[in-house]
Scaffold this motif. Structure first.
Motif, PDB file in Angstrom:
ATOM      1  N   TYR A  36       1.033  -1.537   0.005  1.00 17.72           N
ATOM      2  CA  TYR A  36       0.406   0.211  -0.264  1.00 17.72           C
ATOM      3  C   TYR A  36       0.595   1.336  -0.163  1.00 17.72           C
ATOM      4  CZ  TYR A  36      -3.717  -3.307   1.763  1.00 17.72           C
ATOM      5  OH  TYR A  36      -4.218  -4.435   1.434  1.00 17.72           O
ATOM      6  N   ASN A  37       0.494   1.835  -1.158  1.00 18.80           N
ATOM      7  CA  ASN A  37       0.988   3.633  -0.639  1.00 18.80           C
ATOM      8  C   ASN A  37       0.182   4.394  -0.470  1.00 18.80           C
ATOM      9  OD1 ASN A  37       2.001   6.347  -2.720  1.00 18.80           O
ATOM     10  ND2 ASN A  37       3.882   5.267  -1.395  1.00 18.80           N
ATOM     11  N   ILE A  38       0.564   5.084   1.093  1.00 15.36           N
ATOM     12  CA  ILE A  38      -0.873   6.067   1.899  1.00 15.36           C
ATOM     13  C   ILE A  38      -0.086   7.496   1.170  1.00 15.36           C
ATOM     14  CG2 ILE A  38      -1.395   6.520   3.772  1.00 15.36           C
ATOM     15  CD1 ILE A  38      -1.410   3.098   4.105  1.00 15.36           C
ATOM     16  N   TRP A  39      -1.254   8.377   0.623  1.00 18.47           N
ATOM     17  CA  TRP A  39      -0.690   9.861   0.534  1.00 18.47           C
ATOM     18  C   TRP A  39      -1.597  11.146   1.944  1.00 18.47           C
ATOM     19  CZ3 TRP A  39      -0.768  11.190  -4.715  1.00 18.47           C
ATOM     20  CH2 TRP A  39       0.607  10.021  -5.353  1.00 18.47           C
ATOM     21  N   THR A  40      -1.069  10.968   2.948  1.00 17.32           N
ATOM     22  CA  THR A  40      -1.958  12.641   3.707  1.00 17.32           C
ATOM     23  C   THR A  40      -1.343  13.789   3.048  1.00 17.32           C
ATOM     24  OG1 THR A  40      -1.286  10.851   5.201  1.00 17.32           O
ATOM     25  CG2 THR A  40      -2.059  12.829   6.161  1.00 17.32           C
ATOM     26  N   ARG A  55      -8.044  20.983   7.487  1.00 20.77           N
ATOM     27  CA  ARG A  55      -8.320  19.338   6.421  1.00 20.77           C
ATOM     28  C   ARG A  55      -7.164  18.407   6.586  1.00 20.77           C
ATOM     29  NH1 ARG A  55      -9.321  24.786   2.953  1.00 20.77           N
ATOM     30  NH2 ARG A  55     -11.707  24.805   3.293  1.00 20.77           N
ATOM     31  N   ILE A  56      -8.052  17.608   6.431  1.00 18.69           N
ATOM     32  CA  ILE A  56      -7.174  16.423   5.875  1.00 18.69           C
ATOM     33  C   ILE A  56      -7.652  15.310   5.666  1.00 18.69           C
ATOM     34  CG2 ILE A  56      -7.885  14.854   8.496  1.00 18.69           C
ATOM     35  CD1 ILE A  56      -5.480  13.843   8.551  1.00 18.69           C
ATOM     36  N   MET A  57      -6.735  14.526   4.422  1.00 20.45           N
ATOM     37  CA  MET A  57      -7.431  14.016   3.335  1.00 20.45           C
ATOM     38  C   MET A  57      -6.612  12.888   3.676  1.00 20.45           C
ATOM     39  SD  MET A  57      -8.284  13.921  -0.490  1.00 20.45           S
ATOM     40  CE  MET A  57      -7.297  14.750  -1.255  1.00 20.45           C
ATOM     41  N   VAL A  58      -7.012  11.220   3.678  1.00 23.57           N
ATOM     42  CA  VAL A  58      -6.094  10.272   3.223  1.00 23.57           C
ATOM     43  C   VAL A  58      -6.506   9.691   2.039  1.00 23.57           C
ATOM     44  CG1 VAL A  58      -5.391   8.298   4.113  1.00 23.57           C
ATOM     45  CG2 VAL A  58      -5.372  10.570   5.785  1.00 23.57           C
ATOM     46  N   LEU A  59      -5.019   9.458   0.973  1.00 18.95           N
ATOM     47  CA  LEU A  59      -5.327   8.264   0.660  1.00 18.95           C
ATOM     48  C   LEU A  59      -4.682   6.967  -0.063  1.00 18.95           C
ATOM     49  CD1 LEU A  59      -4.807  11.050  -2.987  1.00 18.95           C
ATOM     50  CD2 LEU A  59      -6.940  10.607  -1.129  1.00 18.95           C
ATOM     51  N   GLU A  60      -5.134   5.608  -0.446  1.00 21.91           N
ATOM     52  CA  GLU A  60      -4.553   4.799  -0.444  1.00 21.91           C
ATOM     53  C   GLU A  60      -4.224   4.437  -1.589  1.00 21.91           C
ATOM     54  OE1 GLU A  60      -4.737   0.849   2.728  1.00 21.91           O
ATOM     55  OE2 GLU A  60      -6.370   1.104   1.355  1.00 21.91           O
ATOM     56  N   TYR A  69     -10.646   6.075   0.637  1.00 22.60           N
ATOM     57  CA  TYR A  69      -9.780   7.518   1.244  1.00 22.60           C
ATOM     58  C   TYR A  69     -10.591   8.047   1.925  1.00 22.60           C
ATOM     59  CZ  TYR A  69     -13.957   8.972  -1.391  1.00 22.60           C
ATOM     60  OH  TYR A  69     -15.269   9.447  -1.312  1.00 22.60           O
ATOM     61  N   PHE A  70     -10.121   8.634   3.290  1.00 23.76           N
ATOM     62  CA  PHE A  70     -10.875   9.365   3.981  1.00 23.76           C
ATOM     63  C   PHE A  70     -10.744  11.010   3.878  1.00 23.76           C
ATOM     64  CE2 PHE A  70     -12.226   9.911   7.990  1.00 23.76           C
ATOM     65  CZ  PHE A  70     -11.918  11.046   8.688  1.00 23.76           C
ATOM     66  N   TYR A  71     -11.694  11.775   4.468  1.00 23.87           N
ATOM     67  CA  TYR A  71     -11.413  13.306   4.255  1.00 23.87           C
ATOM     68  C   TYR A  71     -12.491  13.541   5.574  1.00 23.87           C
ATOM     69  CZ  TYR A  71     -12.135  17.889   3.218  1.00 23.87           C
ATOM     70  OH  TYR A  71     -12.032  19.302   2.549  1.00 23.87           O
ATOM     71  N   ALA A  72     -11.492  14.540   6.361  1.00 22.37           N
ATOM     72  CA  ALA A  72     -12.281  15.093   7.557  1.00 22.37           C
ATOM     73  C   ALA A  72     -11.888  16.515   7.129  1.00 22.37           C
ATOM     74  CB  ALA A  72     -11.614  14.385   8.630  1.00 22.37           C
ATOM     75  N   LYS A 110     -14.509   5.998   1.418  1.00 25.04           N
ATOM     76  CA  LYS A 110     -14.660   4.907   1.153  1.00 25.04           C
ATOM     77  C   LYS A 110     -13.406   4.189   1.016  1.00 25.04           C
ATOM     78  CE  LYS A 110     -18.378   6.933  -2.455  1.00 25.04           C
ATOM     79  NZ  LYS A 110     -18.640   7.035  -4.045  1.00 25.04           N
ATOM     80  N   ALA A 111     -13.705   2.528   1.259  1.00 23.01           N
ATOM     81  CA  ALA A 111     -12.322   2.076   0.690  1.00 23.01           C
ATOM     82  C   ALA A 111     -12.877   0.383   0.377  1.00 23.01           C
ATOM     83  CB  ALA A 111     -11.748   1.863   1.956  1.00 23.01           C
ATOM     84  N   TYR A 112     -12.435  -0.651   0.054  1.00 23.52           N
ATOM     85  CA  TYR A 112     -12.070  -1.562   0.028  1.00 23.52           C
ATOM     86  C   TYR A 112     -11.574  -2.391   0.978  1.00 23.52           C
ATOM     87  CZ  TYR A 112     -12.445  -1.300  -5.654  1.00 23.52           C
ATOM     88  OH  TYR A 112     -13.065  -0.635  -6.640  1.00 23.52           O
TER      89      TYR A 112
END
Length: 168
Positions: A36-40, A55-60, A69-72, A110-112
């Protein structure tokens, strides 16, 4: 940072970089299933009286494709229209992704199911949608509500998990 243009399994890391720029943090994680490559992405802004918004966003990504991904955001203007109280209108084994979006609103992530993103670990399904909302209680504490909706391979609701946490 708008996440509505991203699609699990389709959006590439190159497309994400074009949309959002370079992430603040890049992290690689491996387990028995994938690499996994995770970007914040993080954006903070100070206001008067020692308060701040952010704001924070995490992409996987897995194999260069969006896996979750998650966004807050603490900005009120960023809050997507959501109605978490309507979760009882969702029917397991018959409600679809479109039904859930119509009933609950835009998910915060959303995520698998094979994700390393902790916010999704309580959910069960091929694809999991995350809804989170914080409200202030009468005693001035904060109540954080979290709903995870799991979908099967055909896009039908398999599970609904909800929890509330009181933050003092």
């Amino acid at each position: 940072m708008k996440t509505n243009n991203m699609q699990l399994g389709k959006t590439t890391n190159l497309q994400a970089r074009r949309m959002f720029g370079n992430p603040k943090v890049e992290k690689n994680v491996s387990n028995d299933y994938n690499d996994y490559n995770i970007w914040t992405y993080i954006f903070m802004e100070s206001r008067a009286f020692n308060q701040s918004d952010g704001r924070i966003m995490v992409l996987e990504f897995v194999d260069g494709k969006l896996n979750g991904y998650f966004y807050a955001s603490s900005y009120e203007s960023d809050a997507p229209p959501q109605n978490l109280r309507a979760k009882n209108q969702i029917n397991r084994q018959s409600s679809t992704r479109a039904d859930v979006a119509r009933i609950l609103g835009v998910p915060d992530g959303k995520a698998y199911s094979n994700t390393t993103l902790e916010d999704f670990h309580e959910g069960v399904g091929e694809e999991i949608w995350l809804y989170q909302q914080e409200t202030q209680a009468v005693d001035n504490s904060i109540v954080s509500e979290k709903i995870l909706v799991g979908f099967d391979r055909d896009g039908t609701v398999e599970t609904i998990t909800s929890s509330k946490t009181k933050l003092n």
